[in-house]
Write an enzyme that holds these catalytic residues in place. Structure first.
Site, PDB file in Angstrom:
ATOM      1  N   THR A 161       0.861  -1.181   0.000  1.00  0.00           N
ATOM      2  CA  THR A 161       0.000   0.000   0.000  1.00  0.00           C
ATOM      3  C   THR A 161       0.894   1.227   0.000  1.00  0.00           C
ATOM      4  OG1 THR A 161      -1.698  -1.170   1.249  1.00  0.00           O
ATOM      5  CG2 THR A 161      -1.846   1.221   1.178  1.00  0.00           C
ATOM      6  N   LYS A 177      -7.934   0.797  -1.752  1.00  0.00           N
ATOM      7  CA  LYS A 177      -7.321   0.346  -0.505  1.00  0.00           C
ATOM      8  C   LYS A 177      -7.335   1.443   0.554  1.00  0.00           C
ATOM      9  CE  LYS A 177      -4.926  -1.991   2.472  1.00  0.00           C
ATOM     10  NZ  LYS A 177      -3.550  -2.473   2.258  1.00  0.00           N
TER      11      LYS A 177
END
Length: 315
Positions: free
Chosen positions: A106, A183
């Site tokens: 991420t 995300k």
């Protein structure tokens, strides 16, 4: 011989790579799993855990990519990802025609886009594939992949590698960045929910309610969520063994707040939750940055003045 690569065997990568082996996606003589990690002992431990599988340990990330058609990467922080990707012996150094990179970290949207452009410039394919899930889902193959980039690559691996490591895979756009956007929405909401849950538990304790009973009550109503049921008992027991470190949770929330500001979205509730996590991360007395993100509960109690909180801090 074809081969599958995996770079980064940390909290998440260890379980993900193990799933590729246990589910038979990689690990045969014809399709070995080729691995590299900054701490070499993690590679050795994985190889020893699967003595009947073909696991090849390389000394650099570049060598992994050079040896494999598809290489998965899971690095813990933007700094680690940048160093491993761009280093002289990093991921990009091994990329050429016919090489495919699946990055599961991420990062900021711009970081993913930069990596995508660099891989494609060298003739490779890139799939942005951050995951929703932590250490437990990584080990049990129940992650959720949020993907963008090469749709051909996604279609090639969705029923093999992604299926072995996850319970669902979503493809958003061929334009890299959409997986990261998804995300960040998920993780900012998750952090905000946990901060609110922590405040609710602290209030329950302060007014004399049994927190275990309140967790049961919450689990029976419309606001029930697996996270509350899993984290709640550990929070009241001060058990914050890391599944998703607080510093990583805060990083995602900070990125999400920046994304919301750029998009012109009112985000005051999640902005406030980010501040709570930031304060917990930066509190040197608590020292919980490396603990599970549930440790934000300790910061809530530290900043509370109830008699229960005062007593709890002394325990």
């Amino acid at each position: 011989m074809s081969a599958t690569g995996f770079v980064g065997l940390g909290i998440m990568g260890e379980g993900m790579a193990a799933r590729l082996l246990s589910e038979g996606v990689a690990g045969s003589a014809e399709n070995p799993l080729v691995v590299w990690n900054r701490t070499g002992a993690k590679c050795t431990a994985l190889k020893e855990k699967f003595p009947d599988k073909e696991v090849i340990i390389k000394s650099t990330a570049r060598e992994v990519v050079e040896a494999c058609g598809v290489t998965y990467s899971m690095l813990s922080t933007p700094a680690a990802s940048k160093a491993v990707f761009e280093g002289d012996d990093g991921v990009l150094a091994g990329v050429g025609s016919g090489k495919s990179i699946v990055d599961c970290a991420t990062l900021a949207e711009a970081d993913m886009q930069r990596m995508d452009a660099a891989v494609r410039e060298k003739g490779g394919r890139f799939l942005e594939a951050p995951v929703s899930g932590s250490k437990g889902p990584a080990a049990t193959g129940t992650l959720i992949f949020l993907c963008a980039g090469s749709e051909d690559l996604f279609n090639e691996i969705k029923d093999s590698g992604l299926n072995a490591m996850g319970k669902a895979s979503h493809f958003f756009q061929t334009q890299v960045g959409y997986g990261t956007r998804a995300k960040l929405v998920v993780n900012s909401l998750m952090g905000t929910m946990l901060a609110a849950f922590g405040e609710g538990l602290a209030l329950s304790e302060a007014v004399g309610l049994d927190p275990s009973k309140m967790i049961e009550v919450i689990g029976q109503g419309a606001i029930a969520t697996p996270m509350f049921g899993l984290k709640g008992p550990k929070m009241i027991a001060k058990d914050h063994a890391p599944n998703f470190p607080l510093k990583h949770a805060h990083k995602d929330m900070d990125l999400a707040c920046g994304m919301a500001k750029g998009a012109g979205v009112e985000y005051s509730v999640m902005d406030q939750a980010e501040k709570v996590f930031r304060a917990a991360r930066e509190d040197s007395d608590l020292n919980v940055a490396d603990e599970d993100f549930s440790a934000v509960f300790e910061k809530i109690h530290k900043d509370s003045t109830s008699e229960f909180s005062k007593k709890r801090r002394l325990e």
